[in-house]
Each structure stands twice: as structure tokens, then as C-alpha cells.
Write an enzyme that holds these catalytic residues in place. Structure first.
Site, PDB file in Angstrom:
ATOM      1  N   HIS A   1      54.816  16.392 -11.682  1.00  0.00           N
ATOM      2  CA  HIS A   1      54.611  17.239 -12.855  1.00  0.00           C
ATOM      3  C   HIS A   1      54.597  16.696 -14.190  1.00  0.00           C
ATOM      4  O   HIS A   1      53.902  17.523 -15.252  1.00  0.00           O
ATOM      5  CB  HIS A   1      55.559  18.386 -12.651  1.00  0.00           C
ATOM      6  CG  HIS A   1      54.979  19.639 -13.283  1.00  0.00           C
ATOM      7  ND1 HIS A   1      53.701  19.908 -13.579  1.00  0.00           N
ATOM      8  CD2 HIS A   1      55.784  21.016 -12.960  1.00  0.00           C
ATOM      9  CE1 HIS A   1      53.805  21.266 -13.683  1.00  0.00           C
ATOM     10  NE2 HIS A   1      54.730  21.868 -13.475  1.00  0.00           N
TER      11      HIS A   1
ATOM     12  N   ASP B   1      49.414  19.094 -13.846  1.00  0.00           N
ATOM     13  CA  ASP B   1      49.727  20.305 -14.094  1.00  0.00           C
ATOM     14  C   ASP B   1      49.682  21.209 -12.821  1.00  0.00           C
ATOM     15  O   ASP B   1      48.921  20.989 -11.876  1.00  0.00           O
ATOM     16  CB  ASP B   1      48.818  21.017 -15.330  1.00  0.00           C
ATOM     17  CG  ASP B   1      49.238  20.549 -16.638  1.00  0.00           C
ATOM     18  OD1 ASP B   1      50.295  20.009 -16.884  1.00  0.00           O
ATOM     19  OD2 ASP B   1      48.448  20.485 -17.449  1.00  0.00           O
TER      20      ASP B   1
END
Length: 423
Positions: A394, A398
Site C-alpha cells: 500500500h 493505492d
């Protein structure tokens, strides 16, 4: 005298474990001949001698960890013999010197190793055994001096098995429980088995923990209707085999091609973090997880964007065979950009795969399960469905991009003609 050193292996590999000596002390060695097998984090490699002669010294034992550049053997002059046990009796001074050196090495080893690898004052009394038999004996706590060889006075693995199957002597029966109690005294009432982890297993455990600790890993899921790709494969598989020398058309080539298309659309999935920089790879080397007796290995199919379906399928099959036969090279295992793992072959319905090192994401395939699907408000049909998962870092990717990437995979697999057109 020339030394044999641990060679440069790969940028990420700095050490290895001696898995097995392929030559005994006193054996003849040809230039370029392998003298030992080295287990590394990724694959096993054979270390060869750059000189011809006789293996006069082993500077490390099986199971020892050695670093790149470290001397591990000495090659002396002479023609050598089949084994050290058959060396010439007319060199007592050399034999005494070798015996003394061996004694010094033995005192530095653990008691367990000393018991199996003991060296007598007279070299002629040393147990003659194959390297694999010595390793097998050490792993099973068998004293080679108590094993009777079946052929040529050389102890082999089957001789050790026969020894273990034979009724134990009174002395052995009395000694074994004491050793067990000492080793497993923290489990006084329950039976357990304790064994040393292989280097590859230890490395895998370390790297998996590093990935978990050093990435912001998250997993997103989707499901794929496999109807169209299964029908296309059924129609084309026989002609495909005829056109491509027996190469079978599987699902992996479809998912590989779909991954390449999705990586081009979402380049951050093909990236990694290096310090304060993000490196976006402009190549598409796709790793395919292969299960072996030594654990999971991930060799890479290079330049998948430039390969057709047949080339990808042939390369995957070739890498799988090499992996299971322990013939993968270091070049097969490094510098990939993205990985696909298929837990479905083991019956997995859903999982959260762990990212491979130096990558940003991994695609997980799963079992194809027929279940009822609502086609529209009035129609329900049984369809072959597969859950797919994308675990991703992450920090780089995104959620929107991760979901979009997986949705692209879904759409391409459900419309496989689009993949054929892109190829």
C-alpha cells in the site's frame, strides 16, 4: 597448493551451506569437476575445481555455512585414488600429518558431528562411505563404524537403512532413550520430532517475516467467470498442441498475458521502493510459483510481453521440471517484476498470498468452483467461478489502482479473445 573458494553466485547471495561433499579426501579431481554441492537461499549449485589433482583438504564440513570467497578445499598434486581409504600405504608421514590435522578439526566440531565423522589414528581404519551416506548417517544419528557395507566395502544409504531396520543391540537400546530424554526433556510427556531447518527454509522464513514487517501489505479480491476461457481452451487445445510441438494450452498463459496488460495499464504495480526512490520496471518478467519437495520456488518467465501463448506455456513447463529436478540456475530466480501463484492446484478456494521480495504485488489464483450466479434479475445459471486475489504494498499502490488492476484481469479472462488480439 591451489585452493577452491566459494564462487560469486548472485548479487543477493553472500553465503551458502555445504549440502554434500561429492568428493572424498584423496579422490582424484579433474579440472572443472564438481567437488561439492552448495545450498543457497534460492537454489543448489555445484562448486567446481579450477585445477586437476587430488582433494587433499576439506576446509569445511557438510552443514557448515560458508561465505562467498571463503576457501573450502585444497587441491594437491597427484593422480589420487577412488577414495582416501585406498590411499598408498608407502606414505606414513603424510598419513600421520593428515590424521593430526583431522584430529584438530574434529575437536572443534560438536559432539554429535564427532560421533559420526570420527577419524581414527590410522587412515586405513576410517569408514569408507559415500558422501550422501555420511550425510544420511549424521541426520539419523547413526555411527558409520557400526554399519556393514554390502558391496565393495563402501557404506551406502541402503546399508544404513538396513542397519536401522535390524534389531538393535542391548547397548544401543539402552543408550537411545538417554539421548532422547536429554534432547527432548522440555517435552517430557509428549512425543515430538526435532530437526534442523534447511537453509532454504530458514531463508524463506526470514524473508517472509521481513516482507510482513517492512511493507504495508493489503489484499483485495474479485471473482472471475471462467466460462469463456474454458470453452476457448477446449476448442483450441488439440490444434494448439499440433501447431506447437505438443505444448499444452493451460490457464497460466492467459493469466500471464492478462497480468502483462494490467501492468502496462497500472505501472505502479510493476514497481518497488529503493530507499527514498520508487523504481518502475519497464520489463515484464513474471514469476510463477512452483511447489517442490524443498518448498515453494519462484522462477521467472522473462519478457512475457514479447512471448506468445505457446512460448509462455513451454517456458512455464520447462521451469517447473527444472525446479522439481533441482536444476534451476540463479538466473532463473532473480530480478523478476511480478509474481503469480496458483493455490487452486492444491484445492485452495481463497487466500491472501504474500508479496515476493523486491516486488509490489502478487496475484493469487484459486480453485474453479461451479456455483449459481445471477446473470440478470430473472436468470440464475451454474458457472465455473474462480476467486482471484491481489496482495499489494500500500506504500506504492493505492486501493483504487489495486482494485482497477484486478478488475482488468477479470475482464480480460472473461473475454479471452481480447487477449488473443493483444498478443
Amino acid at each position: 597448493m591451489p585452493e577452491v573458494k566459494v564462487p560469486e553466485l548472485a548479487e543477493s547471495i553472500t553465503e551458502g551451506t555445504i549440502a554434500e561433499w561429492l568428493k572424498n579426501l584423496g579422490d582424484s579431481v579433474e579440472k572443472g569437476e564438481a567437488i561439492l554441492e552448495l545450498e543457497t537461499d534460492k537454489v543448489n549449485v555445484e562448486v567446481v575445481s579450477e585445477e586437476a589433482g587430488v582433494l587433499s583438504e576439506q576446509l569445511a564440513s557438510e552443514g557448515d555455512t560458508v561465505e562467498v570467497g571463503q576457501a573450502i578445499a585444497v587441491i594437491g598434486e597427484g593422480s589420487g585414488n577412488a577414495s582416501k581409504e585406498n590411499s598408498n600405504d608407502n606414505t606414513p608421514q603424510q598419513n600421520d600429518e593428515t590424521t593430526n590435522n583431522k584430529k584438530e578439526e574434529t575437536t572443534n566440531k560438536s559432539a554429535d558431528k564427532a560421533e559420526v565423522n570420527q577419524t581414527n589414528d590410522d587412515n586405513q581404519q576410517r569408514v569408507n562411505a559415500t558422501p550422501s551416506a555420511r550425510r544420511y548417517a549424521r541426520e539419523n544419528g547413526v555411527n558409520l563404524a557400526e554399519v556393514s557395507p554390502k558391496t565393495n566395502d563402501v557404506v551406502r544409504k541402503e546399508d544404513i537403512d538396513k542397519k536401522q531396520q535390524a534389531p538393535a543391540s542391548t547397548q544401543t537400546t539402552q543408550q537411545a532413550p538417554a539421548k532422547e530424554e536429554k534432547k527432548y526433556n522440555q517435552y517430557p510427556t509428549k512425543p515430538v520430532i526435532r530437526e534442523k531447518m534447511s537453509r532454504r527454509k530458514k531463508t524463506a522464513a526470514k524473508k517472509l517475516l521481513e516482507v510482513s514487517n517492512n511493507t504495508a501489505m493489503l489484499t483485495t479480491f474479485n471473482e472471475v467467470d471462467m466460462t469463456n476461457v474454458m470453452e476457448l481452451r477446449k476448442r483450441k487445445k488439440e490444434q494448439f498442441m499440433k501447431d506447437h510441438d505438443g505444448t499444452k494450452l493451460g490457464f497460466m498463459s492467459f493469466f500471464t498475458k492478462a497480468s502483462v496488460a494490467a501492468l502496462k495499464k497500472y505501472p505502479e504495480v510493476n514497481a518497488e521502493i529503493d530507499g527514498d526512490d520508487m523504481i518502475t520496471k519497464q520489463y515484464y518478467d513474471i514469476g510463477v510459483a512452483v511447489s517442490t519437495d524443498d518448498g515453494l520456488l519462484v522462477p521467472f518467465v522473462r519478457d512475457c510481453d514479447k512471448k506468445n501463448f505457446a512460448e509462455i506455456e513451454a517456458e512455464i513447463a520447462n521451469l517447473a521440471v527444472k525446479a522439481r529436478e533441482k536444476k534451476l540456475g540463479l538466473d532463473d530466480m532473480v530480478n523478476g517484476s511480478f509474481t503469480i501463484t496458483n493455490g487452486g492446484i492444491f484445492g485452495s478456494m481463497m487466500s491472501t498470498p504474500i508479496i515476493n521480495g523486491n516486488q509490489a504485488a502478487i496475484l493469487g489464483m484459486h480453485s474453479i468452483i461451479t456455483r449459481p450466479i445471477a446473470i440478470d434479475q430473472d436468470t440464475i445459471e451454474n458457472r465455473p467461478m474462480m476467486y482471484i486475489a491481489l496482495s499489494y504494498d500500500h506504500r506504492i499502490i493505492d486501493g483504487k489502482e489495486a482494485v482497477g488492476f484486478l478488475k482488468t484481469i477479470k475482464e480480460l479472462i472473461e473475454n479471452p479473445e481480447d487477449l488473443l488480439l493483444e498478443s
